[in-house]
Design an enzyme around this catalytic site. Structure first.
Site, PDB file in Angstrom:
ATOM      1  N   GLY A 146      19.279 -23.592  -1.044  1.00  0.00           N
ATOM      2  CA  GLY A 146      18.826 -22.394  -1.742  1.00  0.00           C
ATOM      3  C   GLY A 146      17.353 -22.151  -1.464  1.00  0.00           C
ATOM      4  CE1 TYR A 152      14.289 -29.229  -0.311  1.00  0.00           C
ATOM      5  CE2 TYR A 152      14.426 -26.952   0.404  1.00  0.00           C
ATOM      6  CZ  TYR A 152      14.873 -27.995  -0.388  1.00  0.00           C
ATOM      7  OH  TYR A 152      15.906 -27.787  -1.265  1.00  0.00           O
ATOM      8  CG  HIS A 158      11.596 -28.409  -3.256  1.00  0.00           C
ATOM      9  ND1 HIS A 158      11.567 -28.079  -4.588  1.00  0.00           N
ATOM     10  CD2 HIS A 158      12.589 -27.645  -2.716  1.00  0.00           C
ATOM     11  CE1 HIS A 158      12.504 -27.178  -4.860  1.00  0.00           C
ATOM     12  NE2 HIS A 158      13.126 -26.887  -3.732  1.00  0.00           N
TER      13      HIS A 158
HETATM   14  C1  LIG Z   1      24.453 -27.328  -8.856  1.00  0.00           C
HETATM   15  C2  LIG Z   1      23.537 -26.752  -7.815  1.00  0.00           C
HETATM   16  C3  LIG Z   1      22.434 -27.485  -7.388  1.00  0.00           C
HETATM   17  C4  LIG Z   1      21.606 -26.964  -6.389  1.00  0.00           C
HETATM   18  N1  LIG Z   1      20.541 -27.727  -5.968  1.00  0.00           N
HETATM   19  C5  LIG Z   1      19.754 -27.272  -4.968  1.00  0.00           C
HETATM   20  C6  LIG Z   1      18.670 -28.059  -4.459  1.00  0.00           C
HETATM   21  O1  LIG Z   1      18.430 -29.195  -4.875  1.00  0.00           O
HETATM   22  N2  LIG Z   1      17.920 -27.540  -3.466  1.00  0.00           N
HETATM   23  C7  LIG Z   1      18.155 -26.297  -2.948  1.00  0.00           C
HETATM   24  O2  LIG Z   1      17.435 -25.883  -2.027  1.00  0.00           O
HETATM   25  N3  LIG Z   1      19.178 -25.538  -3.389  1.00  0.00           N
HETATM   26  C8  LIG Z   1      19.989 -25.991  -4.377  1.00  0.00           C
HETATM   27  N4  LIG Z   1      21.052 -25.242  -4.805  1.00  0.00           N
HETATM   28  C9  LIG Z   1      21.374 -23.992  -4.084  1.00  0.00           C
HETATM   29  C10 LIG Z   1      22.473 -24.256  -3.051  1.00  0.00           C
HETATM   30  O3  LIG Z   1      22.026 -25.148  -2.070  1.00  0.00           O
HETATM   31  C11 LIG Z   1      22.895 -22.931  -2.418  1.00  0.00           C
HETATM   32  O4  LIG Z   1      23.530 -22.191  -3.442  1.00  0.00           O
HETATM   33  C12 LIG Z   1      23.841 -23.129  -1.241  1.00  0.00           C
HETATM   34  O5  LIG Z   1      23.210 -23.846  -0.204  1.00  0.00           O
HETATM   35  C13 LIG Z   1      24.286 -21.778  -0.704  1.00  0.00           C
HETATM   36  O6  LIG Z   1      25.287 -21.996   0.254  1.00  0.00           O
HETATM   37  P1  LIG Z   1      26.705 -21.241   0.097  1.00  0.00           P
HETATM   38  O7  LIG Z   1      27.583 -21.582   1.235  1.00  0.00           O
HETATM   39  O8  LIG Z   1      27.238 -21.503  -1.282  1.00  0.00           O
HETATM   40  O9  LIG Z   1      26.202 -19.763   0.218  1.00  0.00           O
HETATM   41  P2  LIG Z   1      26.932 -18.401  -0.244  1.00  0.00           P
HETATM   42  O10 LIG Z   1      26.284 -17.958  -1.509  1.00  0.00           O
HETATM   43  O11 LIG Z   1      28.412 -18.559  -0.204  1.00  0.00           O
HETATM   44  O12 LIG Z   1      26.556 -17.455   0.951  1.00  0.00           O
HETATM   45  C14 LIG Z   1      25.252 -16.953   1.130  1.00  0.00           C
HETATM   46  C15 LIG Z   1      25.401 -15.581   1.744  1.00  0.00           C
HETATM   47  O13 LIG Z   1      25.998 -15.718   3.037  1.00  0.00           O
HETATM   48  C16 LIG Z   1      26.961 -14.671   3.198  1.00  0.00           C
HETATM   49  N5  LIG Z   1      27.930 -15.046   4.225  1.00  0.00           N
HETATM   50  C17 LIG Z   1      29.100 -15.718   4.099  1.00  0.00           C
HETATM   51  N6  LIG Z   1      29.714 -15.817   5.295  1.00  0.00           N
HETATM   52  C18 LIG Z   1      28.901 -15.232   6.194  1.00  0.00           C
HETATM   53  C19 LIG Z   1      28.985 -15.032   7.607  1.00  0.00           C
HETATM   54  N7  LIG Z   1      30.027 -15.463   8.328  1.00  0.00           N
HETATM   55  N8  LIG Z   1      27.957 -14.409   8.228  1.00  0.00           N
HETATM   56  C20 LIG Z   1      26.870 -13.965   7.522  1.00  0.00           C
HETATM   57  N9  LIG Z   1      26.753 -14.115   6.182  1.00  0.00           N
HETATM   58  C21 LIG Z   1      27.766 -14.739   5.529  1.00  0.00           C
HETATM   59  C22 LIG Z   1      27.558 -14.529   1.808  1.00  0.00           C
HETATM   60  O14 LIG Z   1      28.203 -13.281   1.664  1.00  0.00           O
HETATM   61  C23 LIG Z   1      26.311 -14.644   0.942  1.00  0.00           C
HETATM   62  O15 LIG Z   1      25.663 -13.398   0.834  1.00  0.00           O
HETATM   63  C24 LIG Z   1      21.875 -25.701  -5.817  1.00  0.00           C
HETATM   64  C25 LIG Z   1      22.989 -24.953  -6.267  1.00  0.00           C
HETATM   65  C26 LIG Z   1      23.806 -25.492  -7.248  1.00  0.00           C
HETATM   66  C27 LIG Z   1      25.012 -24.686  -7.697  1.00  0.00           C
END
Ligand SMILES: Cc1cc2nc3c(=O)[nH]c(=O)nc-3n(C[C@H](O)[C@H](O)[C@H](O)COP(=O)(O)OP(=O)(O)OC[C@H]3O[C@@H](n4cnc5c(N)ncnc54)[C@H](O)[C@@H]3O)c2cc1C
Length: 234
Positions: A146, A152, A158
């Site tokens: 995220g 980082y 971080h």
């Molecule tokens: C419990 C929890 C703890 C977390 N801790 C951390 C942490 O310690 N450090 C940190 O940095 N983050 C943290 N996060 C954030 C987390 O890392 C991000 O939410 C995650 O990496 C996003 O990846 P995703 O696949 O879920 O993205 P998504 O939200 O599924 O996708 C991101 C975007 O990409 C788009 N997309 C999908 N497919 C494609 C494609 N083929 N081409 C182009 N775009 C596309 C989607 O439509 C969306 O708009 C945390 C989140 C949670 C829920």
């Protein structure tokens, strides 16, 4: 190569899902054999407890680390663990695809580490690091975050760069079992960056996948680099 992708995301349409699908198609195009463990789809059990064993040696006091070894020695794992261990035995290379959660892995992947990388199967007393029981295998972490890349670092909020954040998995889990990680692929801030950058990430990931077979592992110390007090020899 035989490649196992261990995939930990709850949503098939996620960016992690797109990265996993890209890895499957790219590696197959390169004539690699590919298997996927889709941990959410499998509803893989994250809790390490007595239900992981057909039978335990001490029903009065569960010492998980000893029961793991007992299960290896007497074929007492339940079916899902056996299947994952069989896939690991099969694989030359393992890709772990997951979103960074709390500087770590989603619970289901942590459960996979806890339950599958058993004492006596992946490591043993005296069989750690370069002497780990899975020493012939290589791996790569493929991670989304995220937070943006500039957050980082040592002097940013971080406080660690991304390689330090991933060290507990790369070194503390994988290399501990002998598996040699190559440098990770990290797609930072995937929901903030916009569609163009996300497309670029996928293109860069595809290029990375084309070179995983020849990419050198991260250099870690072997046990012979340490003296009898476990201090690094000068
Ligand atoms: C419990 C929890 C703890 C977390 N801790 C951390 C942490 O310690 N450090 C940190 O940095 N983050 C943290 N996060 C954030 C987390 O890392 C991000 O939410 C995650 O990496 C996003 O990846 P995703 O696949 O879920 O993205 P998504 O939200 O599924 O996708 C991101 C975007 O990409 C788009 N997309 C999908 N497919 C494609 C494609 N083929 N081409 C182009 N775009 C596309 C989607 O439509 C969306 O708009 C945390 C989140 C949670 C829920």
């Amino acid at each position: 190569m035989k490649v196992l992708i261990v995939y930990a995301h709850h949503e098939p349409k996620s960016f992690n899902g797109a990265m996993k699908d890209l890895a499957v198609s790219t590696l197959k195009e390169q004539k690699h054999e590919v298997k996927v463990s889709d941990l959410y789809a499998m509803k893989f059990k994250a809790l390490a407890d007595k239900d992981d064993f057909v039978k335990i040696s001490n029903p009065d006091y569960l010492q998980y680390v000893l029961e793991l070894k007992n299960a290896v020695d007497h074929d007492l794992f339940i079916e899902d663990t056996k299947q994952e261990q069989e896939k690991l035995r099969w694989a030359d290379f393992i890709i772990f695809q997951y979103p960074l959660w709390w500087f770590s892995v989603p619970a289901v992947l942590k459960g996979w580490f806890d339950r599958v990388l058993a004492t006596g199967f992946a490591w043993d007393f005296g069989n750690m690091y370069d002497k780990g029981l899975l020493a012939s295998k290589k791996s790569m972490l493929s991670v989304t975050t995220g937070g943006p890349e500039n957050i980082y670092s040592l002097n940013a909020p971080h406080g660690w760069d991304i390689n330090q954040v991933l060290y507990p998995v790369n070194h503390g889990v994988l290399f501990f079992c002998g598996i040699q990680p190559i440098p990770p692929f990290v797609a930072f801030a995937v929901f903030q960056v916009g569609d163009e950058k996300r497309k670029q990430y996928l293109e860069e990931y595809k290029q990375r996948l084309l070179t995983i077979e020849t990419t050198k592992p991260i250099k870690y110390h072997s046990l012979s680099d340490f003296d009898e007090n476990m201090h690094l020899k000068t």
